[in-house]
Design a protein around this motif. Structure first.
Motif, mmCIF file in Angstrom:
data_model
loop_
_atom_site.group_PDB
_atom_site.id
_atom_site.type_symbol
_atom_site.label_atom_id
_atom_site.label_comp_id
_atom_site.label_asym_id
_atom_site.label_seq_id
_atom_site.Cartn_x
_atom_site.Cartn_y
_atom_site.Cartn_z
ATOM 1 N N ILE A 91 7.543 -1.275 1.297
ATOM 2 C CA ILE A 91 6.922 -0.121 1.957
ATOM 3 C C ILE A 91 5.401 -0.190 1.784
ATOM 4 N N VAL A 92 4.966 -0.541 0.590
ATOM 5 C CA VAL A 92 3.529 -0.722 0.335
ATOM 6 C C VAL A 92 2.963 -1.801 1.248
ATOM 7 N N ASP A 93 3.692 -2.917 1.374
ATOM 8 C CA ASP A 93 3.222 -4.011 2.233
ATOM 9 C C ASP A 93 3.107 -3.564 3.685
ATOM 10 N N ALA A 94 4.085 -2.795 4.154
ATOM 11 C CA ALA A 94 4.042 -2.318 5.539
ATOM 12 C C ALA A 94 2.827 -1.429 5.768
ATOM 13 N N ASN A 95 2.535 -0.557 4.807
ATOM 14 C CA ASN A 95 1.353 0.299 4.946
ATOM 15 C C ASN A 95 0.074 -0.516 4.924
ATOM 16 N N TYR A 143 8.851 -13.038 -9.151
ATOM 17 C CA TYR A 143 9.165 -12.070 -10.200
ATOM 18 C C TYR A 143 8.942 -12.668 -11.583
ATOM 19 N N VAL A 144 9.384 -13.903 -11.769
ATOM 20 C CA VAL A 144 9.208 -14.541 -13.069
ATOM 21 C C VAL A 144 7.729 -14.728 -13.372
ATOM 22 N N ASP A 145 6.962 -15.201 -12.384
ATOM 23 C CA ASP A 145 5.522 -15.381 -12.584
ATOM 24 C C ASP A 145 4.839 -14.053 -12.908
ATOM 25 N N ALA A 146 5.259 -12.985 -12.222
ATOM 26 C CA ALA A 146 4.649 -11.671 -12.464
ATOM 27 C C ALA A 146 4.969 -11.180 -13.875
ATOM 28 N N ILE A 147 6.189 -11.401 -14.329
ATOM 29 C CA ILE A 147 6.559 -10.994 -15.688
ATOM 30 C C ILE A 147 5.680 -11.705 -16.713
ATOM 31 N N ARG A 301 0.342 -1.626 -11.521
ATOM 32 C CA ARG A 301 0.007 -2.777 -12.357
ATOM 33 C C ARG A 301 0.987 -3.932 -12.090
ATOM 34 N N THR A 302 2.256 -3.606 -11.933
ATOM 35 C CA THR A 302 3.259 -4.618 -11.590
ATOM 36 C C THR A 302 2.964 -5.239 -10.239
ATOM 37 N N GLY A 307 0.330 -10.280 -7.035
ATOM 38 C CA GLY A 307 -0.699 -10.759 -6.123
ATOM 39 C C GLY A 307 -1.103 -9.770 -5.059
ATOM 40 N N ARG A 308 -0.514 -8.593 -5.065
ATOM 41 C CA ARG A 308 -0.874 -7.588 -4.068
ATOM 42 C C ARG A 308 -2.194 -6.924 -4.460
ATOM 43 N N THR A 309 -3.072 -6.807 -3.494
ATOM 44 C CA THR A 309 -4.384 -6.212 -3.756
ATOM 45 C C THR A 309 -4.645 -4.973 -2.913
#
Length: 330
Positions: A91-95, A143-147, A301-302, A307-309
């Motif tokens: 949903i964030v990506d769509a916005n 997901y693993v990289d983000a963790i 933060r997650t 990589g989302r900015t």
């Protein structure tokens, strides 16, 4: 002596209470589900089967999701559904790409994602990932990289591409398997294979999952309808907590009857998912509550760790007033 006036007044009140309330004109609300019509959507099934939607003046339609539905957001944006259910990050990506969606609730307070390992080589912390072979499905490396990033650790592991069958873990092809708490651990438990499960939340990856959303335009024009819809849906989910077996039965025999669902498995899935839908916030405010401060803090933060900015202002993304008003009328 009985006061005749009080007696008549009381009788009149009792008669009024016994008479059915005037029917509310039913409003059609179409929901695009994130997944197939299984027990994951038990709250909708119970609210429908028990007449809770009907009593709220809602005529519901449920569109199945699943692997053949690639973009819930596009369906809602096109007006083919009024309410959508999807991952918060989508949903964030769509916005970020120009849509104007508003999150009005979320089923899972805790992400059902997890790393599953065997007791011989357990993974309990993010540091335990280092040097291990991690079985991930397509797209799972994110997901693993983000963790690891959230825990200030290097991406020091070997990716093993797997499907959704946990057999590679059992066979020793990987040390851990990216899984859902409501799926693969239950599969191995049914085979009496013990596992160690480290949840995404425990590993520092925090988010809401299965967020309910609509367009801002729909919310503005249909606010009362949404309040009644969410109030009925809250009652459906509360009914599911009281009787997980019935929600599973409805999924297997009515709403998902064409899917060949195993009712015993559906009961196990339902019992596993209920704790994921509960938190201090839901105990205070009711099912599906979304805390804006939690979104702005650990959840954003997650998302940054993935990589989302381009993250929208939380007060534009989340609207708590629908559930607030629904709770007042419960």
């Amino acid at each position: 002596m009985i006061d005749r006036r009080l007696f008549l007044a009381g009788a009149g009140a009792a008669l009024s209470a016994a008479l059915p309330a005037p029917a509310i004109a039913a409003v059609s609300v179409t929901t695009q589900l994130q997944w197939i019509k299984d027990v994951q959507n038990a709250g909708w099934w119970l609210a429908d089967a028990d007449g809770t939607f009907r009593d709220a003046g809602i005529a519901p339609t449920f569109l199945a999701g699943g692997p053949n539905v690639s973009n819930v957001e596009a369906i809602v944006a096109a007006g083919r559904a009024d309410v959508g259910v999807d991952l918060l990050e989508r949903i964030v990506d769509a916005n970020a790409h120009g849509e104007d969606f508003v999150i009005i609730g979320a089923l899972y307070q805790h992400d059902p994602g997890a790393l599953m390992s065997l007791p011989a080589r357990p993974i309990r912390t993010a540091r335990d990932i280092l040097g291990k072979r991690i079985g991930v499905q397509q797209g799972g490396r994110l997901y693993v990289d983000a963790i690891l990033r959230l825990n200030h650790l290097p991406p020091d592991y070997t990716e093993v591409v797997v499907g959704f069958d946990p057999e590679p873990l059992v066979d020793g092809a990987c040390d851990a398997f990216l899984s859902f708490l409501t799926n693969e651990p239950l599969t191995l438990a049914a085979r009496h294979i013990p596992t160690v499960v480290a949840t995404f939340n425990a590993l520092g990856y925090e988010t809401y999952t299965d967020a309910l959303f609509c367009t801002r335009d729909y919310l503005t024009k249909n606010r009362d309808t949404l309040v009644r819809y969410m109030r009925a849906l809250q009652r459906g989910w509360l009914a599911n907590v009281r009787d997980p077996v019935r929600g599973a039965h409805l999924a297997a025999t009515v709403y998902g009857s064409a899917l060949g669902l195993d009712e015993t498995v559906q009961v196990a899935v339902n019992r596993a998912q209920i704790p994921l839908m509960q938190s201090a916030a839901t105990r205070a405010h009711g099912p599906m509550w979304v805390d804006p401060a939690r979104v702005a803090g650990p959840i954003y933060r997650t998302l940054r760790a993935t990589g989302r900015t381009s993250l929208p202002p939380v007060d534009r993304l989340v609207d708590t007033t629908i559930l607030r008003d629904a709770a007042r009328a419960r």
